[in-house]
Scaffold this active site. Structure first.
Site, PDB file in Angstrom:
ATOM      1  N   HIS A 138       0.888  -1.228  -0.123  1.00 51.47           N
ATOM      2  CA  HIS A 138      -0.083   0.027  -0.108  1.00 51.47           C
ATOM      3  C   HIS A 138       0.891   1.251   0.156  1.00 51.47           C
ATOM      4  CE1 HIS A 138      -3.157  -2.691   1.120  1.00 51.47           C
ATOM      5  NE2 HIS A 138      -3.894  -1.737   0.748  1.00 51.47           N
ATOM      6  N   LYS A 177      -0.692   4.911   4.451  1.00 46.82           N
ATOM      7  CA  LYS A 177      -1.797   4.145   5.273  1.00 46.82           C
ATOM      8  C   LYS A 177      -1.428   4.081   6.685  1.00 46.82           C
ATOM      9  CE  LYS A 177      -3.978  -0.397   4.550  1.00 46.82           C
ATOM     10  NZ  LYS A 177      -5.232   0.064   5.017  1.00 46.82           N
TER      11      LYS A 177
HETATM   12  P1  NAP Z   1      -7.100   9.745   4.254  1.00 46.58           P
HETATM   13  O1  NAP Z   1      -6.851  10.568   2.864  1.00 46.58           O
HETATM   14  O2  NAP Z   1      -6.221  10.093   5.390  1.00 46.58           O
HETATM   15  O3  NAP Z   1      -8.712  10.428   4.628  1.00 46.58           O
HETATM   16  C1  NAP Z   1      -9.208  10.502   5.673  1.00 46.58           C
HETATM   17  C2  NAP Z   1      -9.991  11.681   6.046  1.00 46.58           C
HETATM   18  O4  NAP Z   1     -10.915  11.480   7.266  1.00 46.58           O
HETATM   19  C3  NAP Z   1      -9.024  12.681   6.382  1.00 46.58           C
HETATM   20  O5  NAP Z   1      -9.483  13.873   5.700  1.00 46.58           O
HETATM   21  C4  NAP Z   1      -8.990  13.034   7.999  1.00 46.58           C
HETATM   22  O6  NAP Z   1      -8.799  14.393   8.398  1.00 46.58           O
HETATM   23  C5  NAP Z   1     -10.558  12.655   8.256  1.00 46.58           C
HETATM   24  N1  NAP Z   1     -10.753  12.132   9.585  1.00 46.58           N
HETATM   25  C6  NAP Z   1      -9.895  11.354  10.435  1.00 46.58           C
HETATM   26  N2  NAP Z   1     -10.440  11.193  11.755  1.00 46.58           N
HETATM   27  C7  NAP Z   1     -11.788  11.790  11.515  1.00 46.58           C
HETATM   28  C8  NAP Z   1     -12.776  11.856  12.377  1.00 46.58           C
HETATM   29  N3  NAP Z   1     -12.989  11.356  13.543  1.00 46.58           N
HETATM   30  N4  NAP Z   1     -14.072  12.320  11.822  1.00 46.58           N
HETATM   31  C9  NAP Z   1     -13.996  12.838  10.674  1.00 46.58           C
HETATM   32  N5  NAP Z   1     -13.182  12.907   9.933  1.00 46.58           N
HETATM   33  C10 NAP Z   1     -12.053  12.519  10.026  1.00 46.58           C
HETATM   34  O7  NAP Z   1      -7.456   8.365   4.444  1.00 46.58           O
HETATM   35  P2  NAP Z   1      -7.899   7.385   3.126  1.00 46.58           P
HETATM   36  O8  NAP Z   1      -6.664   6.880   2.197  1.00 46.58           O
HETATM   37  O9  NAP Z   1      -9.106   7.939   2.486  1.00 46.58           O
HETATM   38  O10 NAP Z   1      -8.318   6.229   3.803  1.00 46.58           O
HETATM   39  C11 NAP Z   1      -9.276   6.190   4.880  1.00 46.58           C
HETATM   40  C12 NAP Z   1      -9.735   5.040   5.384  1.00 46.58           C
HETATM   41  O11 NAP Z   1     -10.256   4.100   4.413  1.00 46.58           O
HETATM   42  C13 NAP Z   1      -8.409   4.218   5.951  1.00 46.58           C
HETATM   43  O12 NAP Z   1      -8.641   3.306   7.217  1.00 46.58           O
HETATM   44  C14 NAP Z   1      -8.294   3.175   4.748  1.00 46.58           C
HETATM   45  O13 NAP Z   1      -7.446   2.116   5.064  1.00 46.58           O
HETATM   46  C15 NAP Z   1      -9.556   2.726   4.163  1.00 46.58           C
HETATM   47  N6  NAP Z   1      -9.648   2.140   2.960  1.00 46.58           N
HETATM   48  C16 NAP Z   1     -10.508   1.405   2.691  1.00 46.58           C
HETATM   49  C17 NAP Z   1     -10.803   0.892   1.358  1.00 46.58           C
HETATM   50  C18 NAP Z   1     -11.724  -0.213   1.318  1.00 46.58           C
HETATM   51  O14 NAP Z   1     -12.274  -0.486   0.048  1.00 46.58           O
HETATM   52  N7  NAP Z   1     -12.600  -0.441   2.350  1.00 46.58           N
HETATM   53  C19 NAP Z   1     -10.082   1.309   0.232  1.00 46.58           C
HETATM   54  C20 NAP Z   1      -9.235   2.385   0.569  1.00 46.58           C
HETATM   55  C21 NAP Z   1      -9.063   2.879   1.896  1.00 46.58           C
HETATM   56  P3  NAP Z   1      -7.246  14.697   8.607  1.00 46.58           P
HETATM   57  O15 NAP Z   1      -6.631  14.836   7.461  1.00 46.58           O
HETATM   58  O16 NAP Z   1      -7.440  16.060   9.414  1.00 46.58           O
HETATM   59  O17 NAP Z   1      -6.718  13.624   9.637  1.00 46.58           O
END
Ligand code: NAP
Length: 265
Positions: free
Chosen positions: A153, A157
């Site tokens: 990844h 992550k």
């Molecule tokens: P990311 O780019 O860091 O986005 C997460 C967002 O959520 C950031 O803008 C963050 O703000 C915000 N956030 C964090 N804590 C929060 C809270 N308590 N309330 C509201 N907003 C909050 O991460 P990402 O790459 O999108 O991934 C997010 C999650 O999805 C991870 O756990 C990843 O492993 C998962 N994921 C899952 C799949 C799937 O198919 N299921 C696919 C890809 C990713 P800040 O920047 O201020 O922290």
């Protein structure tokens, strides 16, 4: 029209969800929540331009004000358990893409959802190809029980191993057990901690974190004088969106907890 609120709306995944929901004629995007960029327009992060939809702080308040039918959460492994409890307590259905929930936490959320007569859907991976990779791996494991997983990844992550790798290992272990076959014993002497990766249900997982990667996994099966590798690569986060939209539309028909996209296919 199902009203959808996106938590983590400015993130890599959340912003794609904002666009996918906005573009779907059967769904109504009612808002986005995050910690950063509060007050900035959610549409800008999704590449849609200004929608007049400022990112809000506070999930509970947004639920009270916007009254969505479904919340989609792509936030952080640290926040997801509390986020899910907040959504369920408000009697709202939820689609969780955020990884990091333990099996115990999932069970607890499922019980809470049943008590509140709501639905929660959790998928470690919304990619169709990834779901098929897991399904094929469980078939192969019945014949080739010696297996290791390498997941790769991007370096931002937060959790390791990935939720997909854990789910793959869980499913392979269950398939091996059902088939009544055992892997060969690992005779390695680990001279350096971690050299042989992490074990999930007795299956070794190696996690790679590097810039340039999105989400990739190889499931390596070893046999006598042969090996078989099943590989899946998500090269664009758009690949997850059909699965997310499907889950948003279906979640309300499945009371309590549903775990894994294969249940909706
Ligand atoms: P990311 O780019 O860091 O986005 C997460 C967002 O959520 C950031 O803008 C963050 O703000 C915000 N956030 C964090 N804590 C929060 C809270 N308590 N309330 C509201 N907003 C909050 O991460 P990402 O790459 O999108 O991934 C997010 C999650 O999805 C991870 O756990 C990843 O492993 C998962 N994921 C899952 C799949 C799937 O198919 N299921 C696919 C890809 C990713 P800040 O920047 O201020 O922290």
């Amino acid at each position: 029209m199902l009203k959808v609120l996106v938590n983590g709306a400015d993130g890599r995944m959340g912003s794609q969800v904002v666009k996918a929901v906005y573009d779907d004629k059967e769904l109504e995007l009612v808002g986005g929540v995050s910690i950063s960029h509060v007050g900035e327009d959610a549409g800008v992060f999704a590449g849609l331009g200004t929608l007049g939809m400022p990112i809000r702080a506070g999930l509970g308040q947004a639920l009270d004000d916007l009254k969505p039918d479904v919340v989609v959460d792509f936030t952080s492994p640290k926040a997801i358990f509390e986020n899910a409890k907040t959504v369920i307590e408000h009697g709202v259905n939820m689609v969780v893409g955020t990884t990091g929930l333990t099996a115990e936490q999932r069970t607890e959320l499922g019980k809470l959802a049943e008590a509140k007569k709501t639905s929660i859907f959790i998928a470690p991976n919304f990619g169709l190809g990834a779901v098929l990779m897991m399904k094929i791996s469980t078939e192969v494991a019945k014949y080739l029980p010696d297996v290791e997983i390498i997941e790769m990844h991007h370096n931002n992550k937060l959790d390791a191993p990935s939720g997909t790798a854990i789910m793959t290992a869980n499913q392979i272990a269950a398939a091996r057990k059902e088939a009544g076959i055992e892997p060969a014993p690992d005779k390695t002497h680990e001279s350096l901690d971690g050299a042989r990766g992490a074990k999930v249900d007795g299956i070794t997982i190696h996690s790679v974190r590097l810039p340039g990667y999105v989400a990739h996994q190889q499931v390596l099966f070893g046999g006598y004088g042969e090996y078989l590798t099943i590989r899946h690569d998500s090269i664009d986060r758009k690949s997850f969106m059909p699965g997310v939209i499907l889950a948003v539309k279906k979640v309300g028909s499945y009371p309590g907890l549903t775990f894994g996209l294969e249940n909706f296919l």
